[in-house]
Design an enzyme around this catalytic site. Sequence first.
Site, PDB file in Angstrom:
ATOM      1  N   ASP A 108       0.807  -1.216   0.000  1.00 43.75           N
ATOM      2  CA  ASP A 108       0.000   0.000   0.000  1.00 43.75           C
ATOM      3  C   ASP A 108       0.843   1.271   0.000  1.00 43.75           C
ATOM      4  OD1 ASP A 108      -2.247  -1.642   0.120  1.00 43.75           O
ATOM      5  OD2 ASP A 108      -2.168  -1.709   2.317  1.00 43.75           O
ATOM      6  N   GLU A 109       1.984   1.204  -0.622  1.00 45.39           N
ATOM      7  CA  GLU A 109       2.887   2.363  -0.665  1.00 45.39           C
ATOM      8  C   GLU A 109       2.422   3.412  -1.671  1.00 45.39           C
ATOM      9  OE1 GLU A 109       3.880  -0.777  -1.223  1.00 45.39           O
ATOM     10  OE2 GLU A 109       5.452  -1.340   0.198  1.00 45.39           O
ATOM     11  N   LYS A 167       1.841   2.149  -5.070  1.00 41.50           N
ATOM     12  CA  LYS A 167       2.372   1.603  -6.328  1.00 41.50           C
ATOM     13  C   LYS A 167       1.437   1.934  -7.488  1.00 41.50           C
ATOM     14  CE  LYS A 167       2.304  -2.484  -4.399  1.00 41.50           C
ATOM     15  NZ  LYS A 167       2.049  -2.145  -2.996  1.00 41.50           N
ATOM     16  N   ALA A 172      -4.327  -7.734  -3.728  1.00 39.18           N
ATOM     17  CA  ALA A 172      -3.824  -6.371  -3.972  1.00 39.18           C
ATOM     18  C   ALA A 172      -4.993  -5.403  -4.126  1.00 39.18           C
ATOM     19  CB  ALA A 172      -2.985  -6.349  -5.246  1.00 39.18           C
ATOM     20  N   GLY A 173      -4.774  -4.179  -3.702  1.00 40.59           N
ATOM     21  CA  GLY A 173      -5.753  -3.120  -3.920  1.00 40.59           C
ATOM     22  C   GLY A 173      -4.985  -1.857  -4.240  1.00 40.59           C
ATOM     23  N   HIS A 174      -5.065  -1.423  -5.483  1.00 43.13           N
ATOM     24  CA  HIS A 174      -4.308  -0.244  -5.911  1.00 43.13           C
ATOM     25  C   HIS A 174      -5.296   0.862  -6.266  1.00 43.13           C
ATOM     26  CE1 HIS A 174      -1.156  -3.418  -7.358  1.00 43.13           C
ATOM     27  NE2 HIS A 174      -1.209  -3.321  -6.049  1.00 43.13           N
ATOM     28  N   THR A 175      -5.290   1.920  -5.489  1.00 38.59           N
ATOM     29  CA  THR A 175      -6.227   3.016  -5.729  1.00 38.59           C
ATOM     30  C   THR A 175      -5.554   4.101  -6.556  1.00 38.59           C
ATOM     31  OG1 THR A 175      -7.283   2.542  -3.628  1.00 38.59           O
ATOM     32  CG2 THR A 175      -7.743   4.700  -4.582  1.00 38.59           C
ATOM     33  N   GLN A 194       1.736  -6.181  -3.447  1.00 39.01           N
ATOM     34  CA  GLN A 194       2.283  -6.382  -2.098  1.00 39.01           C
ATOM     35  C   GLN A 194       3.649  -5.686  -2.005  1.00 39.01           C
ATOM     36  OE1 GLN A 194       0.943  -9.672  -3.610  1.00 39.01           O
ATOM     37  NE2 GLN A 194      -0.902  -8.587  -3.039  1.00 39.01           N
ATOM     38  N   ARG A 247      -5.179   0.402   8.649  1.00 36.45           N
ATOM     39  CA  ARG A 247      -3.772   0.013   8.562  1.00 36.45           C
ATOM     40  C   ARG A 247      -3.031   0.462   9.821  1.00 36.45           C
ATOM     41  NH1 ARG A 247      -3.585   2.530   2.593  1.00 36.45           N
ATOM     42  NH2 ARG A 247      -4.566   0.831   1.452  1.00 36.45           N
TER      43      ARG A 247
END
Length: 436
Positions: free
Chosen positions: A14-15, A17, A40-43, A222, A303
Amino acid sequence: MSTNIAVLGAQWGDEGKGKIVDMLTPHFSTVARYQGGHNAGHTVYVHGKKFVLHLVPSGILHPGVTCIIGNGVVIDPQALFKEVDELGRMGIDVDGRLLVSEKAHLILPYHRELDVLSEARRGERKIGTTSRGIGPAYEDKIGRRGIRIVDLLGDREALATEVRENVSARNRIIKETTLDWRPVYDQLLAYGERMRPWVTDVSLYLSQNVAEGKRVMFEGAQATLLDIDHGTYPFVTSSNASVGGVCTGLGVPPRAIHGVLGVAKAYTTRVGEGPLPTELTGELADRLRESGQEYGASTGRPRRCGWYDAVVVRYSARINGLDALALTKLDVLDGLPEVKICVGYKVESEQVSEFPADLRLLTAAEPQYETLPGWVKPTKGVTDFNALAVEAQRYIRRLEEVSGVDCAIVSTGSDRSETIVRKESAVARWLADSRV
Ligand code: GDP
Ligand code: IMO
Ligand code: MG
């Protein structure tokens, strides 16, 4: 020369990416995911519109860019169709530019049940997985009983045998309910038909791309500290999120990777169980969680938050050979009176500068902090490094020194445009050629 780069997580996920891959995509013709699944969850925000990507690479929001799901990814077809349909509703058409490896393994309907069961059995020692069936799908892959996409498109009798055996293995583990293999088999055939137009020999496609001088971006999910080999085992995911996963997860040789960009937050977060040396509690943790909106994109879980840990990023730089960092969410630290950087650990009164493999030591690690002054002038939305508050510049410079890697990108907000690409950085060099 074409420059292919890998973009991957340098902390615990969750950086940001997704945001970084999205903003770099106009310089690439192909974006390829190499591991993980819909855990994965990429917003990604584009002009205020929010997109959440799980399996589809974050390059998809740019028309004309080809997006690839590699053999190292585990695919839940239902999750993939849901995501593709949702993208369609939002005006993003994937037809003709989403490719899926024929060798990718499937997450079967009962893998999720097995994931939940395995967590329940671990009790207090649970991993805190996303319960998406990721671990059990990779277990079947390594156990040589997994079902691949190509298996849905070929010999039906062989598939029937595989499904029957797998379902009966499931029934031996979960005794409370009995699953019939037939509906599973029928559903898989239907899934195969819908995926058929996307299915490709990804390794061949990529090698042709590279030979033609087209640029490829390899997208990680991840992160290094969640890597099955190099992360905080067993509190990790079940794939190689670090750079080695690019070669195995897409069938590309190491020489196809010309640069590696690590994505790191200006602080640290982790979702799920396992050690987090710089973890904060109380008001400061709440402050970071609220202003950083630190809630999981896949599961909505809050988180855990802490200060930036240079021991972790130094370790990631070594494992991945990071050429540069994309430092994200600097704006979240705006307004804090002081900011801290963990530069080492004290473990049982010994000074430790390398990340320990032994979780007992890591759990006992006391972070050694350097404290720097915070900044009043907001960094939010700033696009020029020199326009950042001087204290913020100082924070970044110190963070680079102790992490042993330069910040080529500094992200100051969730939108594409809220980004600094530093002049004369590795990223500026990679992007110097115009779009291929
Ligand atoms: P990923 O899994 O690494 O792609 O990261 P996530 O999307 O799960 O989490 C990162 C979150 O931070 C997303 O909601 C992004 O929109 C947001 N984000 C990314 N970069 C920045 C930034 O520089 N500032 C702020 N405030 N938010 C950001
Ligand atoms: P992105 O790509 C953060 C964590 C889970 C759990 C562990 C194992 O958005 O950065 P799994 O379901 O993979 O077996 O869970 O890994 N985890 C993530 N944490 N970001 C992610 O993905 C994650 N994917 C898995 O919380 O601790
Ligand atoms: Mg995420």
